[in-house]
Design a protein around this motif. Structure first.
Motif, mmCIF file in Angstrom:
data_model
loop_
_atom_site.group_PDB
_atom_site.id
_atom_site.type_symbol
_atom_site.label_atom_id
_atom_site.label_comp_id
_atom_site.label_asym_id
_atom_site.label_seq_id
_atom_site.Cartn_x
_atom_site.Cartn_y
_atom_site.Cartn_z
ATOM 1 N N PHE A 47 0.641 -1.191 0.015
ATOM 2 C CA PHE A 47 -0.032 0.062 -0.088
ATOM 3 C C PHE A 47 1.041 1.203 0.010
ATOM 4 N N GLY A 48 0.496 2.385 -0.776
ATOM 5 C CA GLY A 48 1.255 3.585 -0.981
ATOM 6 C C GLY A 48 2.402 3.592 -1.715
ATOM 7 N N GLN A 49 3.006 2.312 -2.190
ATOM 8 C CA GLN A 49 4.256 2.500 -3.267
ATOM 9 C C GLN A 49 3.917 3.046 -4.433
ATOM 10 N N ALA A 50 4.746 3.594 -5.172
ATOM 11 C CA ALA A 50 4.486 3.839 -6.428
ATOM 12 C C ALA A 50 3.937 2.792 -7.471
ATOM 13 N N ALA A 51 2.753 3.426 -8.047
ATOM 14 C CA ALA A 51 2.164 2.322 -9.068
ATOM 15 C C ALA A 51 2.940 2.595 -10.566
ATOM 16 N N GLU A 52 3.482 1.557 -10.902
ATOM 17 C CA GLU A 52 4.339 1.825 -12.099
ATOM 18 C C GLU A 52 3.909 1.157 -13.251
ATOM 19 N N ALA A 53 2.861 -0.001 -13.073
ATOM 20 C CA ALA A 53 2.431 -0.861 -14.005
ATOM 21 C C ALA A 53 0.964 -1.276 -13.608
#
Length: 628
Positions: A47-53
């Motif tokens: 939760f909260g980490q960068a959404a990159e894909a």
């Protein structure tokens, strides 16, 4: 393109929502895919980490969690996740973990965003939740079916034309001619005290046919009061009911004009010709033909017409409620004509009686594959020694005739030929009271069948009285409701641990799903329990759901979810039967999921998941000793 990319391309092409993308777009997506492997138990997203894909499950299994750690979804091959973070603040909103060794395809954020911005269908598909997707599927069907979902008031072209009951027949004829109408509503003053002012009190209707048959043919004088030749006991329809429902009401009551009411006030009158002009006439013709037949052989010859009517309605995109209601009216008409023929053969009945339809016919949810569930209520003056030979013969004629017409005998013996189900009214009242007050396993099974009842012939008011008794007693009996709820959980949706389908594993239907036993039947059982709890006297499951939603006993939005699930599962079953008929096969309830499109399979899983969730809520709500 390399071999690995060709494999990715084939996989994407076979799964929604990629299958609808242009080929060149699909190739660009496949070329951009990054492949990742995750061991069982490893975290994929926090939760909260960068959404990159955006993630697509190639193989294995993944669990998606809410931020509080509770399970949100479980995905297998073809499932996808990560879109919520990409579409909002580019931060992960739902953590994910692999629960099996899992291979994932990662579509980079820029590629996903381009697809989302440039392809509306792709965007619609990935943006919404499972249950919302099911709602969207049905909404598209409803939009495409506007003609058959129109409300009655769309047929009302002018205000109701009325005449006082003291007027003469000659006045009526002149008034009808001047107004250019074929019917008049007859009034007797106003009902005072209404919030919006006085409402004309409608006491009857007179039509040009009444003038012809009741005045001229009888040689009555022209100054005869209209009250003497009008039809009293009006059959009416509310302005917001479906045109299809108005048509069925005309058929059931054999009338050609229906006053349309809005909040008790007359809005207008619609005639059969209005509906014929508007709707398909197929089911009307079948019902008309049934009442013109003079023998069981002639009735049996109409089986092909009934099947053709069913197939035609499916082809015209009618919804499940319309098809179920039309098939129920046709089945009811067979019963009524067979009873007419039986009375003509046996003579008048020695005591009054009511012939009952039960189960799907009573709920107006009958399809083309059905058996016959019926019973007889007899007058309390019934004397078995003097009268039972007559009713046994009558029941035999009807049940044998129904079997000839395609309604197979009930294997459980729920037919009027069974002496147990051919009893006086007081015995029936005792049956229902006993089932509710002293529930036993057999009594609960009987309740599931006999609580869906409809009077089709004779003293039909007795059936209404029994429904009132059930509604009153069941609502006041938490213990009975808990028992009914427990019974309603015996048939579960065919979903496995990973939301995959659980197929039949033996017999001639191996690798199929019985859509009645695992879909529509448990839904009807579940809806019936809630309906009993709120005191609903509706017979149709959709109408019961409306009462349940109005009573506000379900979590917000879940009533509409159940409505959508019932409609979708019913239509999968209906279309399967129509396809069987078109292919010359004997129709059944068993579908093969592999014959459905990927989109249909996904929607069907969504619908079954809604049923599973609703059963969990049912189990929680109706616990023994819990006040509901």
């Amino acid at each position: 393109m390399q071999v690995e990319q060709l494999e990715i391309l084939d996989f994407l092409r076979a799964h929604a929502p990629f299958g609808e993308l242009p080929e060149d777009t699909l190739q660009r997506v496949a070329a951009a895919v990054d492949v990742r492997y995750f061991k069982a138990g490893s975290r994929i997203l926090e939760f909260g980490q960068a959404a990159e894909a955006w993630f697509v499950v190639r193989s294995g299994a993944v669990e998606i969690y809410r931020r509080n750690g509770t399970l949100y979804n479980r995905l297998t091959e073809g499932g996808y996740f990560g879109e919520f973070g990409l579409l909002r603040n580019k931060r992960v909103r739902f953590p994910a973990a692999a629960i099996e060794d899992t291979l994932l395809y990662l579509i980079p954020e820029p590629v996903f965003t381009e697809l989302f911005e440039s392809n509306e269908q792709f965007a619609d598909y990935v943006e919404i939740e499972d249950r919302s997707r099911l709602r969207q599927v049905l909404s598209r069907r409803e939009d495409a079916n506007q003609l058959m979902t129109a409300k009655v008031d769309t047929l009302v072209s002018r205000a109701a034309v009325m005449l006082d009951r003291e007027a003469s027949a000659a006045d009526a004829a002149r008034h009808m001619t001047a107004e250019g109408v074929s019917s008049l509503l007859i009034t007797a003053g106003d009902d005072e005290g209404e919030p919006d002012g006085a409402v004309p009190r409608i006491v009857g209707i007179i039509t040009d046919r009444d003038l012809r048959t009741r005045l001229l043919a009888e040689g009555l004088p022209y100054d005869t009061a209209v009250s003497e030749i009008m039809s009293a006991g009006l059959v009416t329809v509310e302005h917001n009911q479906l045109v299809f429902e108005a048509m069925l009401r005309m058929l059931r009551n054999n009338v050609h004009h229906l006053p349309v009411l809005r909040h008790g006030r007359p809005l207008g009158v619609i005639a059969l010709s209005d509906i014929i002009h508007y709707e398909s006439r197929n089911s009307l013709f079948v019902v008309g033909n049934i009442f013109r037949q003079s023998s069981v052989d002639d009735l049996a010859a109409l089986t092909g017409d009934v099947r053709a009517c069913f197939t035609r309605m499916v082809g015209e995109d009618a919804n499940s409620r319309m098809i179920g209601a039309a098939m129920a009216v046709i089945g009811r008409s067979f019963k009524q004509r067979l009873l007419e023929l039986a009375e003509a053969e046996l003579g008048p009945p020695p005591v009054p009686y009511c012939f009952l339809a039960l189960g799907s016919m009573a709920r107006q949810e009958q399809l083309i594959v059905t058996d016959q569930d019926n019973a007889l209520i007899l007058d309390n003056s019934f004397d078995p020694a003097r009268h039972d030979d007559y009713f046994k013969a009558l029941a035999t004629i009807v049940c044998d005739g129904l079997a000839r017409c395609g309604y197979s005998y009930c294997t459980g013996g729920v037919m009027a030929t069974n002496p147990k189900w051919r009893q006086p009214l007081r015995v029936w009242e005792g049956y229902f009271t006993d089932w509710i007050e002293r529930p036993t396993p057999q009594g609960l099974l009987d309740s599931g069948i006999f609580f869906d009842l409809d009077g089709v012939w004779g003293e039909t008011g007795w059936a209404d009285g029994l429904r009132r008794l059930v509604a009153r007693k069941a609502k006041a009996s938490p213990r009975f409701l808990a028992c009914m709820a427990r019974n309603a959980l015996l048939r579960t949706p065919p979903l496995g641990f990973f939301k995959d389908f659980v197929m039949e594993s033996d017999g001639r239907h191996t690798n199929t799903i019985n859509m009645k036993r695992r879909g529509t039947a448990p839904l009807a059982d579940l809806v019936r329990v809630h309906a009993l709890a709120v005191g609903s006297r509706a017979r149709n499951s959709f109408e019961r759901l409306r009462d349940i939603i109005d009573a506000d006993i379900l979590p917000r939005g879940r009533g509409q979810d159940l409505h959508d699930a019932l409609e979708f599962i019913s239509m999968v079953r209906i279309r399967h039967q129509a396809e069987d008929l078109a292919a010359g096969r004997e129709p059944d309830n068993s579908i093969e999921p592999e014959n459905l499109s990927e989109f249909e399979r996904k929607s069907l899983r969504d619908a079954f998941q809604i049923l599973a969730n609703a059963q969990s809520f049912l189990k929680y709500r109706y616990q023994p000793g819990r006040a509901n």
